[in-house]
Scaffold this active site. Structure first.
Site, PDB file in Angstrom:
ATOM      1  N   HIS A 212       0.830  -1.212   0.000  1.00  0.00           N
ATOM      2  CA  HIS A 212       0.000   0.000   0.000  1.00  0.00           C
ATOM      3  C   HIS A 212       0.864   1.263   0.000  1.00  0.00           C
ATOM      4  CE1 HIS A 212      -3.216  -2.812   1.208  1.00  0.00           C
ATOM      5  NE2 HIS A 212      -2.282  -3.307   2.009  1.00  0.00           N
TER       6      HIS A 212
ATOM      7  N   LYS B  31      15.424  22.145 -11.310  1.00  0.00           N
ATOM      8  CA  LYS B  31      14.769  20.878 -11.626  1.00  0.00           C
ATOM      9  C   LYS B  31      15.675  19.887 -12.339  1.00  0.00           C
ATOM     10  CE  LYS B  31      10.943  19.768 -11.227  1.00  0.00           C
ATOM     11  NZ  LYS B  31       9.739  20.205 -11.939  1.00  0.00           N
TER      12      LYS B  31
END
Ligand code: ARG
Length: 482
Positions: free
Chosen positions: A178, A305
């Site tokens: 999960h 970035k």
């Protein structure tokens, strides 16, 4: 000679005179007017099926040699065909071949040029053959070669992942369920999961190849032919394992393309899952890995970035390949036997799937070979989230406590740890014993990440020793297949 006056007799429109010789298509005598320009464009496949050329030539040569062997084609005609085809091959390779949309597809382009070069011998080549069995043969030959190339690329990627897995057999990381920290695994163990997927993928491709490797030629248009052909000879010459045993099926079957696209979609799906993980792991919140700069790009506005474009594109291109699979299934679902022109639409999805998969596998192997792992970050992450809680429960069970009770005891310990913001492994013995008197000082061996990892020591388990053995087995299997 047939005269066509166009739409209105009262216009000034010139009548069009059509002769058989002026119509480049192969069925001129039957038709009263030339194909409309837009229809020509709409029906032509030469723009994309020209990549079948070398297979078309190979198929034609095998067919011609068989025709000669059974006495249908003279030695002189066969010689002229062989020479003409050699020349055509050169022209295509050098870029000097003139491809014409008027000639619709790769088959008629090549046959037309052959007839220019070899005269009547060229016109005799199509004896006992149809484009229907011809194209089915070409696509199977193309796919067979593509699969061989893809299998080699798949192996290369498996080797790269095995290398990384062995280096990282002891690199502890949190295993997730999960996407929540579950239990410690190693990065090597994690990578071997992908090697297993790729192993099944290789099996699927090989299986697809086996079924594709049968010769359609001889089926002719749909019903076979009255000439005394020798299909087995042709099959043998082209490296097929046998012949398609029903002529209707031979010309209409595209299962092999669908099977291939299904296998390809699954490979892409596996790589898409890994891509998703790489993208997460590269996020500074994880900080588990770095991808080589040459596989990343920056942002035109945000100077800081570094983006994981390759994994993102792989994830995106998976949608495209899945789409090709659906396109082919949809293409086939309503077709009555035998050949229908619909089948011409099989090529672009198939070719694009091959191209996409080829590039993806090649680039992925390079990228994974250059992957840098931040072991400390992985270990730190494994220390958060009580990854060894199950180990404590198992410890209590081994001391005689029923598992459900142990589960409850550990749940309470975890809650305590959470309040204290301390992992179970850093609680004191007294603190732990407050939850159960069964706990002794041997508990720390199982609460540590390395102790937990090493204890999963069975085939398929995460223990470093098992990871090394699994990698060795996988290497052996790879060597045996290749
Ligand atoms: N270009 C065609 C295809 O790709 C070749 C077969 C055409 N056969 C026919 N009967 N029109 O399927």
């Amino acid at each position: 000679m047939f005269v066509h006056f166009g739409q209105g007799h009262h216009t000034m429109q010139e009548p069009q005179y059509i002769s058989e010789s002026s119509d480049a298509s192969g069925w001129s005598g039957r038709f009263a007017e030339p194909v409309a320009e837009i229809v020509k464009r709409y029906t032509a496949s030469v723009g994309f099926d020209r990549r079948l050329a070398e297979f078309d030539i190979a198929g034609s040569l095998a067919h011609a040699r068989m025709l000669h062997a059974v006495g249908i084609l003279s030695a002189a005609d066969l010689g002229a065909i062989e020479q003409g085809m050699a020349r055509i091959q050169d022209e295509i390779r050098s870029g000097g071949f003139h491809w014409s949309v008027d000639l619709e597809d790769v088959h008629m382009n090549i046959e037309h040029r052959l007839t220019e070069l070899a005269g009547d011998a060229g016109k005799r080549l199509h004896t006992a053959r149809s484009r229907n069995d011809q194209v089915a043969t070409d696509v199977r030959l193309y796919l067979r070669a593509a699969i061989d190339e893809l299998l080699a690329l798949l192996r290369r990627l498996q080797h790269v992942l095995l290398d990384q897995a062995e280096i990282n057999a002891e690199t502890v990381m949190p295993g997730f369920t999960h996407l929540q920290v579950a239990q410690p695994v190693s990065f090597g163990h994690h990578l071997l999961a992908y090697v297993e997927m790729l192993k099944r993928d290789a099996g699927r491709l090989a299986d697809c190849r086996r079924r594709a490797n049968r010769l359609p030629l001889g089926a002719a248009a749909l019903a076979g032919t009255s000439y005394p052909i020798d299909r087995v000879q042709v099959a043998h010459a082209l490296g097929f394992d046998g012949v398609c045993e029903n002529s209707l099926d031979a010309v209409s079957d595209r299962d092999f393309a669908i099977e291939f696209c299904a296998a390809a979609a699954l490979i892409m799906t596996h790589l898409s899952r890994l891509s998703e993980e790489l993208i997460l792991w590269m996020n500074p919140r994880f900080g588990f890995i770095r991808l080589p700069d040459r596989f990343c790009t920056g942002s035109s506005i945000m100077p800081q970035k570094k983006n994981p474009d390759i994994p993102e594109l792989v994830r995106g291109k998976t949608g495209r390949v899945n789409g090709h699979l659906v396109a082919l299934l949809t293409l086939m679902k309503s077709q009555p036997l035998a050949y229908n022109k619909d089948n011409q639409e099989d090529k672009e999805p198939l070719f694009d799937t091959v191209d996409t998969l080829r590039d993806t596998l090649a680039i992925y192997a390079e990228m994974m070979a250059g992957l840098a792992v931040d072991r400390d970050a992985m270990r730190r992450a494994a220390m958060q989230g009580f990854a060894t809680a199950t180990d404590l429960a198992d410890y209590l069970v081994k001391k005689g406590m029923p598992f459900r009770d142990a589960h409850e005891v550990v749940a309470r310990a975890v809650r305590f740890g959470e309040e204290q913001e301390r992992d179970l492994s850093v609680l004191t013995l007294d603190e732990l014993r407050a939850f159960s008197p069964l706990i002794g000082d041997d508990v720390f061996a199982v609460l540590s990440l390395d102790g937990s990892l090493a204890s999963r020591d069975h085939i398929g388990g995460a223990a470093p020793a098992q990871v090394r053995q699994a990698a060795a087995r996988l290497r052996q299997e790879l060597a045996a297949d290749g």
